[in-house]
Design a protein around this motif. Structure first.
Motif, PDB file in Angstrom:
ATOM      1  N   ASN A 198     -34.116 -19.619  36.555  1.00 16.18           N
ATOM      2  CA  ASN A 198     -33.955 -18.166  36.341  1.00 16.18           C
ATOM      3  C   ASN A 198     -33.386 -17.878  34.964  1.00 16.18           C
ATOM      4  O   ASN A 198     -33.764 -16.906  34.317  1.00 16.18           O
ATOM      5  CB  ASN A 198     -33.038 -17.548  37.404  1.00 16.18           C
ATOM      6  N   MET A 199     -32.457 -18.759  34.538  1.00 15.41           N
ATOM      7  CA  MET A 199     -31.906 -18.579  33.175  1.00 15.41           C
ATOM      8  C   MET A 199     -33.026 -18.748  32.154  1.00 15.41           C
ATOM      9  O   MET A 199     -33.182 -17.957  31.235  1.00 15.41           O
ATOM     10  CB  MET A 199     -30.815 -19.627  32.888  1.00 15.41           C
ATOM     11  N   TYR A 200     -33.833 -19.816  32.338  1.00 19.06           N
ATOM     12  CA  TYR A 200     -34.879 -20.112  31.356  1.00 19.06           C
ATOM     13  C   TYR A 200     -35.912 -18.977  31.294  1.00 19.06           C
ATOM     14  O   TYR A 200     -36.381 -18.607  30.221  1.00 19.06           O
ATOM     15  CB  TYR A 200     -35.560 -21.446  31.702  1.00 19.06           C
TER      16      TYR A 200
ATOM     17  N   GLU B 140     -17.363 -27.732  22.590  1.00 20.12           N
ATOM     18  CA  GLU B 140     -16.197 -27.946  23.468  1.00 20.12           C
ATOM     19  C   GLU B 140     -16.659 -28.073  24.915  1.00 20.12           C
ATOM     20  O   GLU B 140     -16.192 -28.948  25.647  1.00 20.12           O
ATOM     21  CB  GLU B 140     -15.253 -26.729  23.389  1.00 20.12           C
ATOM     22  N   ASN B 141     -17.595 -27.187  25.303  1.00 18.51           N
ATOM     23  CA  ASN B 141     -18.042 -27.203  26.702  1.00 18.51           C
ATOM     24  C   ASN B 141     -18.778 -28.491  27.052  1.00 18.51           C
ATOM     25  O   ASN B 141     -18.690 -28.969  28.176  1.00 18.51           O
ATOM     26  CB  ASN B 141     -18.915 -25.982  26.990  1.00 18.51           C
ATOM     27  N   ALA B 142     -19.511 -29.045  26.087  1.00 22.12           N
ATOM     28  CA  ALA B 142     -20.230 -30.304  26.361  1.00 22.12           C
ATOM     29  C   ALA B 142     -19.263 -31.425  26.714  1.00 22.12           C
ATOM     30  O   ALA B 142     -19.575 -32.295  27.531  1.00 22.12           O
ATOM     31  CB  ALA B 142     -21.077 -30.688  25.159  1.00 22.12           C
TER      32      ALA B 142
ATOM     33  N   VAL C 140     -25.006 -31.707  21.125  1.00 20.16           N
ATOM     34  CA  VAL C 140     -24.972 -31.761  22.592  1.00 20.16           C
ATOM     35  C   VAL C 140     -24.201 -30.541  23.085  1.00 20.16           C
ATOM     36  O   VAL C 140     -23.076 -30.297  22.640  1.00 20.16           O
ATOM     37  CB  VAL C 140     -24.293 -33.059  23.082  1.00 20.16           C
ATOM     38  N   THR C 141     -24.823 -29.760  23.976  1.00 22.58           N
ATOM     39  CA  THR C 141     -24.158 -28.558  24.475  1.00 22.58           C
ATOM     40  C   THR C 141     -23.871 -28.686  25.969  1.00 22.58           C
ATOM     41  O   THR C 141     -24.270 -29.671  26.606  1.00 22.58           O
ATOM     42  CB  THR C 141     -25.004 -27.296  24.178  1.00 22.58           C
ATOM     43  N   GLY C 142     -23.188 -27.677  26.504  1.00 23.70           N
ATOM     44  CA  GLY C 142     -22.598 -27.797  27.832  1.00 23.70           C
ATOM     45  C   GLY C 142     -23.509 -27.547  28.998  1.00 23.70           C
ATOM     46  O   GLY C 142     -23.393 -26.539  29.700  1.00 23.70           O
ATOM     47  N   GLY C 143     -24.392 -28.472  29.244  1.00 29.45           N
ATOM     48  CA  GLY C 143     -25.264 -28.405  30.419  1.00 29.45           C
ATOM     49  C   GLY C 143     -25.205 -29.733  31.144  1.00 29.45           C
ATOM     50  O   GLY C 143     -24.803 -30.756  30.565  1.00 29.45           O
TER      51      GLY C 143
ATOM     52  N   ALA D 177     -30.086 -28.121  25.082  1.00 32.21           N
ATOM     53  CA  ALA D 177     -29.763 -26.828  24.473  1.00 32.21           C
ATOM     54  C   ALA D 177     -29.543 -25.813  25.587  1.00 32.21           C
ATOM     55  O   ALA D 177     -30.444 -25.550  26.384  1.00 32.21           O
ATOM     56  CB  ALA D 177     -30.890 -26.383  23.560  1.00 32.21           C
ATOM     57  N   THR D 178     -28.334 -25.274  25.652  1.00 25.80           N
ATOM     58  CA  THR D 178     -28.027 -24.267  26.678  1.00 25.80           C
ATOM     59  C   THR D 178     -28.626 -22.913  26.281  1.00 25.80           C
ATOM     60  O   THR D 178     -28.953 -22.674  25.112  1.00 25.80           O
ATOM     61  CB  THR D 178     -26.497 -24.082  26.803  1.00 25.80           C
ATOM     62  N   ALA D 179     -28.683 -22.020  27.267  1.00 25.52           N
ATOM     63  CA  ALA D 179     -29.091 -20.635  26.982  1.00 25.52           C
ATOM     64  C   ALA D 179     -28.138 -20.059  25.939  1.00 25.52           C
ATOM     65  O   ALA D 179     -28.532 -19.297  25.051  1.00 25.52           O
ATOM     66  CB  ALA D 179     -29.026 -19.813  28.267  1.00 25.52           C
ATOM     67  N   ASN D 180     -26.876 -20.477  26.041  1.00 28.16           N
ATOM     68  CA  ASN D 180     -25.835 -19.959  25.147  1.00 28.16           C
ATOM     69  C   ASN D 180     -26.101 -20.310  23.683  1.00 28.16           C
ATOM     70  O   ASN D 180     -26.071 -19.437  22.814  1.00 28.16           O
ATOM     71  CB  ASN D 180     -24.493 -20.531  25.623  1.00 28.16           C
ATOM     72  N   ILE D 181     -26.408 -21.594  23.410  1.00 26.96           N
ATOM     73  CA  ILE D 181     -26.596 -21.979  21.995  1.00 26.96           C
ATOM     74  C   ILE D 181     -27.862 -21.324  21.433  1.00 26.96           C
ATOM     75  O   ILE D 181     -27.880 -20.889  20.278  1.00 26.96           O
ATOM     76  CB  ILE D 181     -26.634 -23.510  21.791  1.00 26.96           C
ATOM     77  N   ILE D 182     -28.891 -21.216  22.277  1.00 23.05           N
ATOM     78  CA  ILE D 182     -30.133 -20.586  21.805  1.00 23.05           C
ATOM     79  C   ILE D 182     -29.840 -19.127  21.439  1.00 23.05           C
ATOM     80  O   ILE D 182     -30.233 -18.629  20.385  1.00 23.05           O
ATOM     81  CB  ILE D 182     -31.233 -20.695  22.893  1.00 23.05           C
TER      82      ILE D 182
ATOM     83  N   LYS E 286     -16.838 -31.325  28.515  1.00 23.08           N
ATOM     84  CA  LYS E 286     -16.442 -31.268  29.937  1.00 23.08           C
ATOM     85  C   LYS E 286     -17.434 -32.044  30.796  1.00 23.08           C
ATOM     86  O   LYS E 286     -17.157 -32.384  31.932  1.00 23.08           O
ATOM     87  CB  LYS E 286     -16.376 -29.814  30.406  1.00 23.08           C
ATOM     88  N   PHE E 287     -18.628 -32.274  30.261  1.00 27.11           N
ATOM     89  CA  PHE E 287     -19.665 -32.986  31.029  1.00 27.11           C
ATOM     90  C   PHE E 287     -19.688 -34.472  30.699  1.00 27.11           C
ATOM     91  O   PHE E 287     -19.807 -35.300  31.576  1.00 27.11           O
ATOM     92  CB  PHE E 287     -21.043 -32.370  30.735  1.00 27.11           C
ATOM     93  N   VAL E 288     -19.597 -34.807  29.415  1.00 24.96           N
ATOM     94  CA  VAL E 288     -19.620 -36.222  28.995  1.00 24.96           C
ATOM     95  C   VAL E 288     -18.541 -36.398  27.930  1.00 24.96           C
ATOM     96  O   VAL E 288     -18.354 -35.527  27.070  1.00 24.96           O
ATOM     97  CB  VAL E 288     -21.006 -36.611  28.399  1.00 24.96           C
TER      98      VAL E 288
HETATM   99  C1  LIG Z   1     -21.716 -27.418  36.249  1.00 20.18           C
HETATM  100  C2  LIG Z   1     -22.306 -26.554  35.187  1.00 20.18           C
HETATM  101  C3  LIG Z   1     -23.573 -26.818  34.745  1.00 20.18           C
HETATM  102  C4  LIG Z   1     -24.160 -26.023  33.746  1.00 20.18           C
HETATM  103  N1  LIG Z   1     -25.416 -26.320  33.341  1.00 20.18           N
HETATM  104  C5  LIG Z   1     -26.002 -25.541  32.386  1.00 20.18           C
HETATM  105  C6  LIG Z   1     -27.292 -25.821  31.934  1.00 20.18           C
HETATM  106  O1  LIG Z   1     -27.955 -26.791  32.360  1.00 20.18           O
HETATM  107  N2  LIG Z   1     -27.846 -25.023  30.997  1.00 20.18           N
HETATM  108  C7  LIG Z   1     -27.179 -23.961  30.478  1.00 20.18           C
HETATM  109  O2  LIG Z   1     -27.738 -23.238  29.641  1.00 20.18           O
HETATM  110  N3  LIG Z   1     -25.922 -23.684  30.887  1.00 20.18           N
HETATM  111  C8  LIG Z   1     -25.319 -24.441  31.818  1.00 20.18           C
HETATM  112  N4  LIG Z   1     -24.048 -24.161  32.226  1.00 20.18           N
HETATM  113  C9  LIG Z   1     -23.343 -23.021  31.611  1.00 20.18           C
HETATM  114  C10 LIG Z   1     -22.807 -23.380  30.236  1.00 20.18           C
HETATM  115  O3  LIG Z   1     -21.919 -24.469  30.352  1.00 20.18           O
HETATM  116  C11 LIG Z   1     -22.131 -22.171  29.618  1.00 20.18           C
HETATM  117  O4  LIG Z   1     -23.110 -21.171  29.350  1.00 20.18           O
HETATM  118  C12 LIG Z   1     -21.395 -22.541  28.376  1.00 20.18           C
HETATM  119  O5  LIG Z   1     -20.866 -21.349  27.806  1.00 20.18           O
HETATM  120  C13 LIG Z   1     -22.262 -23.241  27.330  1.00 20.18           C
HETATM  121  O6  LIG Z   1     -21.506 -23.528  26.193  1.00 20.18           O
HETATM  122  P1  LIG Z   1     -22.097 -24.260  24.904  1.00 20.18           P
HETATM  123  O7  LIG Z   1     -23.466 -23.741  24.692  1.00 20.18           O
HETATM  124  O8  LIG Z   1     -21.174 -23.903  23.811  1.00 20.18           O
HETATM  125  O9  LIG Z   1     -22.028 -25.709  25.205  1.00 20.18           O
HETATM  126  C14 LIG Z   1     -23.430 -24.936  33.197  1.00 20.18           C
HETATM  127  C15 LIG Z   1     -22.129 -24.704  33.647  1.00 20.18           C
HETATM  128  C16 LIG Z   1     -21.572 -25.495  34.608  1.00 20.18           C
HETATM  129  C17 LIG Z   1     -20.170 -25.206  35.080  1.00 20.18           C
END
Ligand SMILES: Cc1cc2nc3c(=O)[nH]c(=O)nc-3n(C[C@H](O)[C@H](O)[C@H](O)COP(=O)(O)O)c2cc1C
Length: 402
Positions: free
Chosen positions: A126-128, A40-42, A11-14, A89-94, A44-46
């Motif tokens: 736009n990110m996608y 770690e970022n995930a 689970v990543t941070g989206g 999957a965030t843009a970051n993990i990909i 913050k969401f759940v």
């Molecule tokens: C409120 C909020 C929502 C976010 N939603 C997304 C998202 O849906 N997809 C995404 O790729 N990044 C999203 N981000 C940005 C990611 O949290 C950020 O790129 C982070 O570095 C991802 O870390 P991780 O991939 O290690 O979890 C969001 C950030 C915030 C603050």
């Protein structure tokens, strides 16, 4: 479905991280052993506690935390995984995985696994659509990583477009498909399903109670196992299984002609449809009006439709032709007669008046009779289980011929 399977969910941070809770709960209902790794970022969401409670397993976040046991976690999780699912999957993990970065527990474990890795991306449109993200996705696909495309819709960031994570139910379905053994690759099946309808005039028609459920389940089973499936369907309210070639027809003659078009190139024709045996001899081209006379009657003369199973049973070369007998009386005698007269390879008989065996039911109670006269009775089963038995039998007959 997932009994004895180890599914690691990353689970990543989206914002879609909340949907991963529903996903984990669905996987547990399907009896999977689910282990969750969060970035770690995930967290913050759940909260990890949510996943721990749903998965009934500890949730892993920190690579350098005191070990809970003597395994090195990123190695033991990587090795035990039957499949790895990154959702969302965030843009970051990909980007990290595409570039070989392993700087936390999740990325390190993905790097260390030999299991199939599936990403369910979720991000702002736009990110996608950013060429960097698209390039990373294309590169990972070339390496064999799989992607469940995001849906198009209104996103949390109030933009409209692709980027919304696929629905948890669809992700579970994708996983189910990927666990199926692809033992039917190279085989081509025609499956007919549903009722047919025969017009009386421009506003009226005759039909029957067939729902198409049995045929659709057979088509789905064949497709999941790698066969090329042409589903020729009369009118139904069912969602066609993903990946089958659907041909919609109305009348029995339409169904007959559609089968004729593909029959030469198929390995098996499975005739689960209930086409009408008769049709009105004359179809009025204007609406038939009632007459204002005493004892008004309408007599419609019906004539025979082509017998699809009999026709293809007679002209078949190496093809397997499977028939169905939906009867309300003298089930076995009627089915045996059809098997012989129509030159079928086997027939699936069911008494539609029995509990759990009707047209609209999700279950069926069938008896299979084969060419050697062996009669096998099956207990009440889900139509998808009946579909598996039929497809296994078809596969065996095709293999015996080759
Ligand atoms: C409120 C909020 C929502 C976010 N939603 C997304 C998202 O849906 N997809 C995404 O790729 N990044 C999203 N981000 C940005 C990611 O949290 C950020 O790129 C982070 O570095 C991802 O870390 P991780 O991939 O290690 O979890 C969001 C950030 C915030 C603050």
């Amino acid at each position: 479905m997932f009994k004895d399977k180890n599914i690691i969910v990353g689970v990543t941070g989206g914002i879609a991280a909340y949907k991963a809770a529903d996903l984990v709960s669905r996987l547990k209902k399907e009896k999977a052993n689910v282990e969750v790794i969060m970035t770690e970022n995930a967290t913050k969401f759940v909260s990890p506690l949510t996943f721990q409670t749903l998965a009934l397993n500890p949730v892993y976040v920190d690579m350098f935390k005191e070990p809970r046991n003597y395994d090195v976690e990123h190695i033991s999780l990587a090795e035990k995984a039957d499949v790895f699912l990154i959702a969302p999957a965030t843009a970051n993990i990909i980007g990290k995985i595409a570039n070989g970065i392993a700087d936390d527990l999740l990325t390190t474990t993905i790097m260390a696994t030999r299991a199939k890795v599936i990403f369910a991306p979720a991000m702002n449109t736009n990110m996608y659509l950013n060429p960097i993200v698209q390039k990373n996705i294309e590169y990972l696909k070339k390496l064999g990583y799989e992607f469940i495309d995001p849906a198009v819709g209104m996103l949390a960031c109030q933009t409209y477009g692709p980027g919304r994570m696929a629905e948890p139910a669809d992700i579970v379905q994708y996983l189910k498909n990927s666990f199926y053994s692809k033992d039917l690759i190279g085989m081509k099946f025609i499956v007919t399903a549903g009722p047919t309808i025969e017009p009386i005039d421009p506003v009226r028609y005759v039909t029957n109670h067939s729902s198409g459920k049995m045929g659709y389940k057979i088509a789905e089973e064949g497709q999941k196992r790698g066969a090329e499936v042409i589903l020729i369907s009369g009118p139904t309210n069912l969602k066609p299984p993903e990946g089958v070639q659907l041909i919609r027809v109305n009348t029995t003659l339409d169904m007959f002609n559609a089968v004729k078009e593909y029959f030469d190139r198929c390995h098996a024709l499975i005739k689960a449809a209930a086409p009408l045996d008769y049709k009105p001899e004359v179809v009025s081209d204007v609406k038939i009006k009632k007459k204002n006379i005493e004892n008004d009657e309408l007599n419609i003369k019906y004539i025979r439709n082509p017998d699809i199973a009999a026709y293809f049973g007679k002209i078949k070369k190496d093809q397997i032709v499977v028939g169905f007998a939906a009867e309300t009386n003298d089930l076995i005698e009627n089915a045996k007669e059809k098997l012989i007269n129509k030159n079928l390879d086997f027939i699936v008989a069911n008494d539609v008046s029995k509990d759990g065996a009707g047209f609209k039911e999700d279950t069926n109670v069938v008896t299979i009779i084969d060419r050697e006269g062996i009669i096998t009775d099956y207990p009440i089963m889900d139509k998808s289980e009946v579909a598996k038995i039929i497809i296994d039998k078809v596969k065996k007959l095709i293999e015996d011929k080759s």
